[in-house]
Design a protein around this motif. Structure first.
Motif, PDB file in Angstrom:
ATOM      1  N   LEU A 183      75.611  32.844  23.714  1.00  0.00           N
ATOM      2  CA  LEU A 183      74.948  32.001  24.696  1.00  0.00           C
ATOM      3  C   LEU A 183      75.241  32.484  26.109  1.00  0.00           C
ATOM      4  N   ALA A 184      74.201  32.535  26.926  1.00  0.00           N
ATOM      5  CA  ALA A 184      74.370  32.818  28.352  1.00  0.00           C
ATOM      6  C   ALA A 184      74.921  31.556  29.015  1.00  0.00           C
ATOM      7  N   PRO A 185      75.460  31.646  30.227  1.00  0.00           N
ATOM      8  CA  PRO A 185      75.943  30.435  30.907  1.00  0.00           C
ATOM      9  C   PRO A 185      74.851  29.362  30.974  1.00  0.00           C
ATOM     10  N   ILE A 186      75.256  28.118  30.788  1.00  0.00           N
ATOM     11  CA  ILE A 186      74.313  26.998  30.751  1.00  0.00           C
ATOM     12  C   ILE A 186      73.932  26.575  32.166  1.00  0.00           C
ATOM     13  N   ASP A 187      72.636  26.486  32.404  1.00  0.00           N
ATOM     14  CA  ASP A 187      72.098  25.972  33.663  1.00  0.00           C
ATOM     15  C   ASP A 187      71.266  24.743  33.295  1.00  0.00           C
ATOM     16  N   GLN A 188      71.870  23.552  33.433  1.00  0.00           N
ATOM     17  CA  GLN A 188      71.211  22.319  32.991  1.00  0.00           C
ATOM     18  C   GLN A 188      69.911  22.035  33.722  1.00  0.00           C
ATOM     19  N   SER A 189      69.735  22.584  34.904  1.00  0.00           N
ATOM     20  CA  SER A 189      68.511  22.313  35.657  1.00  0.00           C
ATOM     21  C   SER A 189      67.304  23.041  35.077  1.00  0.00           C
ATOM     22  N   ARG A 190      67.519  24.104  34.284  1.00  0.00           N
ATOM     23  CA  ARG A 190      66.401  24.885  33.746  1.00  0.00           C
ATOM     24  C   ARG A 190      65.857  24.346  32.430  1.00  0.00           C
ATOM     25  N   GLU A 191      66.641  23.594  31.708  1.00  0.00           N
ATOM     26  CA  GLU A 191      66.242  23.022  30.416  1.00  0.00           C
ATOM     27  C   GLU A 191      65.893  24.071  29.366  1.00  0.00           C
ATOM     28  N   VAL A 192      66.520  25.245  29.455  1.00  0.00           N
ATOM     29  CA  VAL A 192      66.434  26.267  28.412  1.00  0.00           C
ATOM     30  C   VAL A 192      67.815  26.904  28.265  1.00  0.00           C
ATOM     31  N   PHE A 193      68.100  27.401  27.064  1.00  0.00           N
ATOM     32  CA  PHE A 193      69.320  28.157  26.817  1.00  0.00           C
ATOM     33  C   PHE A 193      68.945  29.619  26.663  1.00  0.00           C
ATOM     34  N   GLY A 194      69.628  30.485  27.387  1.00  0.00           N
ATOM     35  CA  GLY A 194      69.472  31.916  27.195  1.00  0.00           C
ATOM     36  C   GLY A 194      70.366  32.327  26.044  1.00  0.00           C
ATOM     37  N   VAL A 195      69.783  32.980  25.020  1.00  0.00           N
ATOM     38  CA  VAL A 195      70.556  33.360  23.835  1.00  0.00           C
ATOM     39  C   VAL A 195      70.340  34.828  23.491  1.00  0.00           C
ATOM     40  N   THR A 196      71.353  35.380  22.840  1.00  0.00           N
ATOM     41  CA  THR A 196      71.244  36.698  22.220  1.00  0.00           C
ATOM     42  C   THR A 196      71.503  36.498  20.742  1.00  0.00           C
ATOM     43  N   ARG A 197      70.536  36.873  19.926  1.00  0.00           N
ATOM     44  CA  ARG A 197      70.657  36.702  18.481  1.00  0.00           C
ATOM     45  C   ARG A 197      71.464  37.860  17.887  1.00  0.00           C
ATOM     46  N   ASP A 198      71.865  37.726  16.621  1.00  0.00           N
ATOM     47  CA  ASP A 198      72.640  38.765  15.936  1.00  0.00           C
ATOM     48  C   ASP A 198      71.926  40.112  15.937  1.00  0.00           C
ATOM     49  N   THR A 199      70.604  40.087  15.999  1.00  0.00           N
ATOM     50  CA  THR A 199      69.808  41.321  15.997  1.00  0.00           C
ATOM     51  C   THR A 199      69.831  42.022  17.354  1.00  0.00           C
ATOM     52  N   GLY A 200      70.385  41.330  18.377  1.00  0.00           N
ATOM     53  CA  GLY A 200      70.390  41.870  19.729  1.00  0.00           C
ATOM     54  C   GLY A 200      69.234  41.361  20.573  1.00  0.00           C
ATOM     55  N   GLU A 201      68.280  40.680  19.943  1.00  0.00           N
ATOM     56  CA  GLU A 201      67.126  40.130  20.662  1.00  0.00           C
ATOM     57  C   GLU A 201      67.578  39.033  21.616  1.00  0.00           C
ATOM     58  N   LYS A 202      67.094  39.093  22.860  1.00  0.00           N
ATOM     59  CA  LYS A 202      67.377  38.061  23.855  1.00  0.00           C
ATOM     60  C   LYS A 202      66.142  37.187  24.010  1.00  0.00           C
ATOM     61  N   SER A 203      66.373  35.888  24.106  1.00  0.00           N
ATOM     62  CA  SER A 203      65.255  34.970  24.309  1.00  0.00           C
ATOM     63  C   SER A 203      65.775  33.680  24.916  1.00  0.00           C
ATOM     64  N   GLU A 204      64.861  32.758  25.169  1.00  0.00           N
ATOM     65  CA  GLU A 204      65.209  31.450  25.688  1.00  0.00           C
ATOM     66  C   GLU A 204      64.775  30.385  24.681  1.00  0.00           C
ATOM     67  N   VAL A 205      65.642  29.400  24.498  1.00  0.00           N
ATOM     68  CA  VAL A 205      65.354  28.298  23.590  1.00  0.00           C
ATOM     69  C   VAL A 205      65.288  27.027  24.434  1.00  0.00           C
ATOM     70  N   PRO A 206      64.142  26.321  24.416  1.00  0.00           N
ATOM     71  CA  PRO A 206      64.019  25.102  25.234  1.00  0.00           C
ATOM     72  C   PRO A 206      64.859  23.952  24.685  1.00  0.00           C
ATOM     73  N   TYR A 207      65.369  23.139  25.588  1.00  0.00           N
ATOM     74  CA  TYR A 207      66.120  21.952  25.189  1.00  0.00           C
ATOM     75  C   TYR A 207      65.319  21.117  24.193  1.00  0.00           C
ATOM     76  N   SER A 208      64.009  21.037  24.387  1.00  0.00           N
ATOM     77  CA  SER A 208      63.165  20.179  23.547  1.00  0.00           C
ATOM     78  C   SER A 208      63.192  20.575  22.071  1.00  0.00           C
ATOM     79  N   ALA A 209      63.626  21.795  21.756  1.00  0.00           N
ATOM     80  CA  ALA A 209      63.702  22.247  20.366  1.00  0.00           C
ATOM     81  C   ALA A 209      65.053  21.916  19.722  1.00  0.00           C
ATOM     82  N   LEU A 210      66.035  21.547  20.543  1.00  0.00           N
ATOM     83  CA  LEU A 210      67.411  21.390  20.064  1.00  0.00           C
ATOM     84  C   LEU A 210      67.900  19.955  20.127  1.00  0.00           C
TER      85      LEU A 210
END
Length: 120
Positions: free
Chosen positions: A21-48
């Motif tokens: 997990l990248a550092p959490i920025d609560q104002s953005r409402e997304v989490f920056g993640v790096t998956r085991d495959t190395g892929e980087k993406s953003e996951v919205p709060y609304s999905a979690l």
């Protein structure tokens, strides 16, 4: 994945996923993640519903303060812990009463059905 950035995403549809997990920025409402495959993406709060931070072997537990609360999620799961809950924020950190597996949990406010302050 290294140390403090390891996390487990708990999706509202019941899925779980281990990520870095990248550092959490609560104002953005997304989490920056790096998956085991190395892929980087953003996951919205609304999905979690929450992000669990597993306890690191041998690491000291972070000090806690706040109110003891019970959080109920839309899937019926209830987690008890200590937190400074603010309904005006997008989420908050909950320190579970049983910290043998998870040191802390970031709870997404929109995934909560109810919160009760536990009586002493």
């Amino acid at each position: 994945m290294d140390g403090d950035s390891k996390a487990v995403l708990r999706y509202r549809d019941g899925r779980t996923e281990r990520v870095e997990l990248a550092p959490i920025d609560q104002s953005r409402e997304v989490f920056g993640v790096t998956r085991d495959t190395g892929e980087k993406s953003e996951v919205p709060y609304s999905a979690l519903k929450a992000v669990f931070f597993p306890r690191q072997e041998g690491a000291p537990l972070e000090e806690t303060s706040g109110s003891t609360i019970a959080v109920e999620f839309s899937d019926g799961e209830v987690i008890r812990g200590i937190a400074h809950y603010n309904p005006e924020k997008n989420g908050f950190f909950l320190f579970p009463l049983d910290r043998s597996k998870n040191d802390r949990i970031f709870v997404v406010n929109s995934a909560i059905v109810s919160i009760e302050v536990e009586k002493l």
